[in-house]
Design a protein around this motif. Structure first.
Motif, PDB file in Angstrom:
ATOM      1  N   LEU A 116       0.842  -1.194   0.000  1.00 29.78           N
ATOM      2  CA  LEU A 116       0.000   0.000   0.000  1.00 29.78           C
ATOM      3  C   LEU A 116       0.882   1.251   0.000  1.00 29.78           C
ATOM      4  CD1 LEU A 116      -3.094   0.459   0.142  1.00 29.78           C
ATOM      5  CD2 LEU A 116      -2.829   0.710   2.603  1.00 29.78           C
ATOM      6  N   PRO A 117       0.611   2.217  -0.894  1.00 28.31           N
ATOM      7  CA  PRO A 117       1.428   3.439  -0.925  1.00 28.31           C
ATOM      8  C   PRO A 117       1.100   4.362   0.244  1.00 28.31           C
ATOM      9  CG  PRO A 117      -0.235   3.507  -2.644  1.00 28.31           C
ATOM     10  CD  PRO A 117      -0.371   2.169  -1.974  1.00 28.31           C
ATOM     11  N   VAL A 118       2.144   4.979   0.776  1.00 28.99           N
ATOM     12  CA  VAL A 118       2.008   5.882   1.917  1.00 28.99           C
ATOM     13  C   VAL A 118       2.872   7.118   1.692  1.00 28.99           C
ATOM     14  CG1 VAL A 118       1.428   4.088   3.608  1.00 28.99           C
ATOM     15  CG2 VAL A 118       3.831   4.636   3.162  1.00 28.99           C
ATOM     16  N   GLU A 119       2.555   8.177   2.435  1.00 28.77           N
ATOM     17  CA  GLU A 119       3.324   9.414   2.331  1.00 28.77           C
ATOM     18  C   GLU A 119       3.600   9.946   3.733  1.00 28.77           C
ATOM     19  OE1 GLU A 119       3.396  13.242  -0.529  1.00 28.77           O
ATOM     20  OE2 GLU A 119       1.432  12.724   0.266  1.00 28.77           O
ATOM     21  N   LEU A 120       4.795  10.480   3.912  1.00 28.53           N
ATOM     22  CA  LEU A 120       5.227  11.036   5.184  1.00 28.53           C
ATOM     23  C   LEU A 120       4.347  12.209   5.604  1.00 28.53           C
ATOM     24  CD1 LEU A 120       7.536  11.303   7.390  1.00 28.53           C
ATOM     25  CD2 LEU A 120       8.479  13.059   5.870  1.00 28.53           C
ATOM     26  N   GLY A 128       7.029  20.430  24.583  1.00 31.08           N
ATOM     27  CA  GLY A 128       8.328  20.486  25.242  1.00 31.08           C
ATOM     28  C   GLY A 128       8.290  21.347  26.491  1.00 31.08           C
ATOM     29  N   GLU A 129       9.348  21.248  27.289  1.00 28.94           N
ATOM     30  CA  GLU A 129       9.442  22.043  28.511  1.00 28.94           C
ATOM     31  C   GLU A 129       9.407  23.544  28.215  1.00 28.94           C
ATOM     32  OE1 GLU A 129      12.903  20.802  30.634  1.00 28.94           O
ATOM     33  OE2 GLU A 129      12.113  18.784  30.967  1.00 28.94           O
ATOM     34  N   ASP A 130       9.832  23.925  27.017  1.00 30.10           N
ATOM     35  CA  ASP A 130       9.831  25.341  26.619  1.00 30.10           C
ATOM     36  C   ASP A 130       8.497  25.783  26.021  1.00 30.10           C
ATOM     37  OD1 ASP A 130       9.892  23.954  24.242  1.00 30.10           O
ATOM     38  OD2 ASP A 130      11.635  25.024  23.426  1.00 30.10           O
ATOM     39  N   GLY A 131       7.506  24.882  25.999  1.00 29.84           N
ATOM     40  CA  GLY A 131       6.190  25.204  25.456  1.00 29.84           C
ATOM     41  C   GLY A 131       6.056  24.948  23.964  1.00 29.84           C
ATOM     42  N   ALA A 132       7.145  24.549  23.310  1.00 27.56           N
ATOM     43  CA  ALA A 132       7.083  24.266  21.872  1.00 27.56           C
ATOM     44  C   ALA A 132       6.332  22.957  21.629  1.00 27.56           C
ATOM     45  CB  ALA A 132       8.489  24.166  21.289  1.00 27.56           C
ATOM     46  N   GLU A 133       5.620  22.924  20.520  1.00 31.40           N
ATOM     47  CA  GLU A 133       4.919  21.713  20.105  1.00 31.40           C
ATOM     48  C   GLU A 133       5.947  20.793  19.453  1.00 31.40           C
ATOM     49  OE1 GLU A 133       0.643  21.347  18.258  1.00 31.40           O
ATOM     50  OE2 GLU A 133       2.072  22.049  16.771  1.00 31.40           O
ATOM     51  N   LEU A 134       6.102  19.574  19.988  1.00 32.53           N
ATOM     52  CA  LEU A 134       7.079  18.627  19.470  1.00 32.53           C
ATOM     53  C   LEU A 134       6.439  17.785  18.374  1.00 32.53           C
ATOM     54  CD1 LEU A 134       8.702  17.457  22.812  1.00 32.53           C
ATOM     55  CD2 LEU A 134       9.396  19.329  21.300  1.00 32.53           C
ATOM     56  N   LEU A 135       7.099  17.722  17.225  1.00 34.34           N
ATOM     57  CA  LEU A 135       6.570  17.000  16.076  1.00 34.34           C
ATOM     58  C   LEU A 135       7.311  15.689  15.872  1.00 34.34           C
ATOM     59  CD1 LEU A 135       6.232  19.932  13.517  1.00 34.34           C
ATOM     60  CD2 LEU A 135       4.463  18.951  14.983  1.00 34.34           C
ATOM     61  N   GLY A 136       6.534  14.669  15.600  1.00 31.91           N
ATOM     62  CA  GLY A 136       7.068  13.372  15.211  1.00 31.91           C
ATOM     63  C   GLY A 136       6.644  13.088  13.789  1.00 31.91           C
ATOM     64  N   PHE A 137       6.901  11.867  13.335  1.00 28.22           N
ATOM     65  CA  PHE A 137       6.514  11.515  11.973  1.00 28.22           C
ATOM     66  C   PHE A 137       5.697  10.242  11.976  1.00 28.22           C
ATOM     67  CE2 PHE A 137      10.451   9.216  12.615  1.00 28.22           C
ATOM     68  CZ  PHE A 137      10.213   7.983  12.026  1.00 28.22           C
ATOM     69  N   ARG A 138       4.943  10.087  10.931  1.00 23.03           N
ATOM     70  CA  ARG A 138       4.184   8.875  10.648  1.00 23.03           C
ATOM     71  C   ARG A 138       3.928   8.883   9.157  1.00 23.03           C
ATOM     72  NH1 ARG A 138      -1.484  10.710  13.546  1.00 23.03           N
ATOM     73  NH2 ARG A 138      -2.049  12.319  12.038  1.00 23.03           N
ATOM     74  N   PHE A 139       3.299   7.828   8.657  1.00 15.88           N
ATOM     75  CA  PHE A 139       2.966   7.780   7.244  1.00 15.88           C
ATOM     76  C   PHE A 139       1.464   7.651   7.100  1.00 15.88           C
ATOM     77  CE2 PHE A 139       7.408   7.039   7.033  1.00 15.88           C
ATOM     78  CZ  PHE A 139       7.796   7.494   5.789  1.00 15.88           C
ATOM     79  N   ARG A 140       0.932   8.328   6.078  1.00 14.34           N
ATOM     80  CA  ARG A 140      -0.496   8.312   5.781  1.00 14.34           C
ATOM     81  C   ARG A 140      -0.720   7.566   4.474  1.00 14.34           C
ATOM     82  NH1 ARG A 140      -4.993  10.405   7.460  1.00 14.34           N
ATOM     83  NH2 ARG A 140      -3.941  11.685   9.023  1.00 14.34           N
ATOM     84  N   VAL A 141      -1.727   6.686   4.472  1.00 13.32           N
ATOM     85  CA  VAL A 141      -2.085   5.957   3.264  1.00 13.32           C
ATOM     86  C   VAL A 141      -2.509   6.953   2.201  1.00 13.32           C
ATOM     87  CG1 VAL A 141      -3.755   4.328   2.269  1.00 13.32           C
ATOM     88  CG2 VAL A 141      -2.749   3.877   4.523  1.00 13.32           C
ATOM     89  N   ILE A 142      -1.988   6.765   0.995  1.00 15.25           N
ATOM     90  CA  ILE A 142      -2.358   7.603  -0.145  1.00 15.25           C
ATOM     91  C   ILE A 142      -3.547   6.927  -0.812  1.00 15.25           C
ATOM     92  CG2 ILE A 142      -1.626   8.580  -2.350  1.00 15.25           C
ATOM     93  CD1 ILE A 142       1.267   8.270  -1.331  1.00 15.25           C
TER      94      ILE A 142
END
Length: 148
Positions: A116-120, A128-142
């Protein structure tokens, strides 16, 4: 467009990767390394080439956003606070000849299949402790015509 802070709509939320050197935000890309001696790409970036063992000539590289599911499992039991079921997959990035593990979203677990094709995509998962939104990654089905 970056997300906005709900307490003050005029102030943008600061975002950053949960781990420096793993992803770039604009454009969203996984960051790997490529060996100058044998052209092997790796993710995450490495200090040496796992193929030829070179320690010099490794360069940071942005990996392709698109891939295909190599294998997967549907996780149905998880620690408290983690929603189940979810799909955990080995994703191949054919353009870079890289295989990595990631969660996959955008399809019911029963509809996920090999190839199945996917996209990042980047996704917030903590603050974070500094209030920043921490981003991770995953893949979404196309889906749709992009599946071809």
């Amino acid at each position: 467009m970056p997300p906005t802070n709900t307490s003050d709509a005029s102030a943008p939320v600061r975002t950053r990767p949960f781990r420096e050197g793993l992803v770039s935000l604009e454009p969203p890309r996984l960051l790997g390394s490529r060996c100058g001696a044998c052209a092997t790409a790796t993710f995450p970036p490495r200090e040496f080439c796992p193929a030829c063992r070179a320690v010099e000539g490794l360069e940071k590289t942005e990996l392709d956003r698109r891939g295909r599911i190599h294998s997967f499992t549907v996780v149905r039991q998880a620690p408290p606070g983690v929603a189940v079921p979810y799909v955990l997959a080995w994703v191949d990035l054919p353009a870079d000849q890289v295989r990595l593990m990631s969660t996959v979203v955008g399809a019911e677990p029963e509809a996920v299949e090999l190839g199945l094709p996917v996209e990042l995509e980047l996704t917030p998962f903590a603050t974070g402790e500094d209030g920043a939104e921490l981003l991770g990654f995953r893949f979404r089905v196309i889906d749709g015509e992009e599946n071809a």
